[in-house]
Write a protein that holds these residues in place. Sequence first.
Motif, short mmCIF file in Angstrom:
data_model
loop_
_atom_site.label_atom_id
_atom_site.label_comp_id
_atom_site.label_asym_id
_atom_site.label_seq_id
_atom_site.Cartn_x
_atom_site.Cartn_y
_atom_site.Cartn_z
N ASP A 39 0.82 -1.19 0.00
CA ASP A 39 0.00 0.00 0.00
C ASP A 39 0.86 1.25 0.00
OD1 ASP A 39 -2.78 -0.49 -0.05
OD2 ASP A 39 -2.66 -1.35 1.97
N ARG A 40 0.55 2.14 -0.90
CA ARG A 40 1.26 3.40 -1.01
C ARG A 40 0.66 4.39 -0.02
NH1 ARG A 40 1.07 7.83 -5.64
NH2 ARG A 40 2.87 8.99 -4.96
N ILE A 41 1.51 5.19 0.58
CA ILE A 41 1.03 6.24 1.48
C ILE A 41 0.40 7.34 0.63
CG2 ILE A 41 1.72 8.00 3.14
CD1 ILE A 41 3.95 6.12 4.02
N ARG A 42 -0.81 7.71 0.99
CA ARG A 42 -1.52 8.75 0.24
C ARG A 42 -1.06 10.13 0.71
NH1 ARG A 42 -7.62 6.94 0.83
NH2 ARG A 42 -7.99 8.64 -0.61
N THR A 43 -0.87 11.03 -0.24
CA THR A 43 -0.45 12.40 0.06
C THR A 43 -1.60 13.14 0.71
OG1 THR A 43 1.02 12.38 -1.86
CG2 THR A 43 0.44 14.54 -0.94
N PRO A 44 -1.35 13.77 1.88
CA PRO A 44 -2.42 14.52 2.54
C PRO A 44 -2.76 15.80 1.79
CG PRO A 44 -0.37 14.71 3.77
CD PRO A 44 -0.12 13.76 2.65
N VAL A 45 -4.04 16.13 1.81
CA VAL A 45 -4.56 17.33 1.15
C VAL A 45 -5.27 18.18 2.19
CG1 VAL A 45 -6.21 18.19 -0.58
CG2 VAL A 45 -4.89 16.13 -1.06
N THR A 46 -5.03 19.49 2.11
CA THR A 46 -5.75 20.44 2.94
C THR A 46 -6.59 21.33 2.04
OG1 THR A 46 -4.11 20.48 4.70
CG2 THR A 46 -5.53 22.41 4.53
N LEU A 47 -7.88 21.46 2.35
CA LEU A 47 -8.75 22.40 1.66
C LEU A 47 -8.68 23.72 2.43
CD1 LEU A 47 -11.93 20.18 1.09
CD2 LEU A 47 -10.02 20.57 -0.48
#
Length: 179
Positions: free
Chosen positions: A1-9
């Motif tokens: 599993d690849r670590i997902r890049t965090p997103v901030t709105l």
Amino acid sequence: DRIRTPVTLLSGFLGAGKTSLLKHILENQEGVRLGVVVNDVAAVNIDSQLIQRYERGGAIEIAELSNGCVCCTASDDLVASVQELVNRAGSRPFHHVVIELSGVGEPEAIRRHWDIGVEVGMPATLMTEIKRTVTLVDASLFGNDWLDSRKASARNEEGAQHAGFETVGQLLAEQVEKA
């Protein structure tokens, strides 16, 4: 599993300080790779022009979306812009992606669209994850705008309307409640 890049709105009504905060983040991102999407409902994306100078050799990558709001008419364009950023990152993924919404952006609509993207397997939504929403408010105007949105509506130069909200006060409540 690849670590997902965090997103901030990054949300908030027109003039709340979203671009100022984003500029501060970009000026102080030492050692952090950032992907940035700037949305403006106007045909000319002034906010994007203000932060373009921060784009630096892979440490900061910027994509702009103009002429539509990413929570409704340009929602597919938002996912495409994030995909473009992820592709530009190549083998060096971003530490974080920041999406600056237009002043009339609805964070909850974007989260719903992102969830649908995950369900149908859209690559950009599978490689990233909306971790947080930050809403800026102009404390000197918020109370009055929430109770009586006539002046706030006048500041909404583009006249952007959203079917889900009858008043600017309802939009302000949505932005704050979903942060």
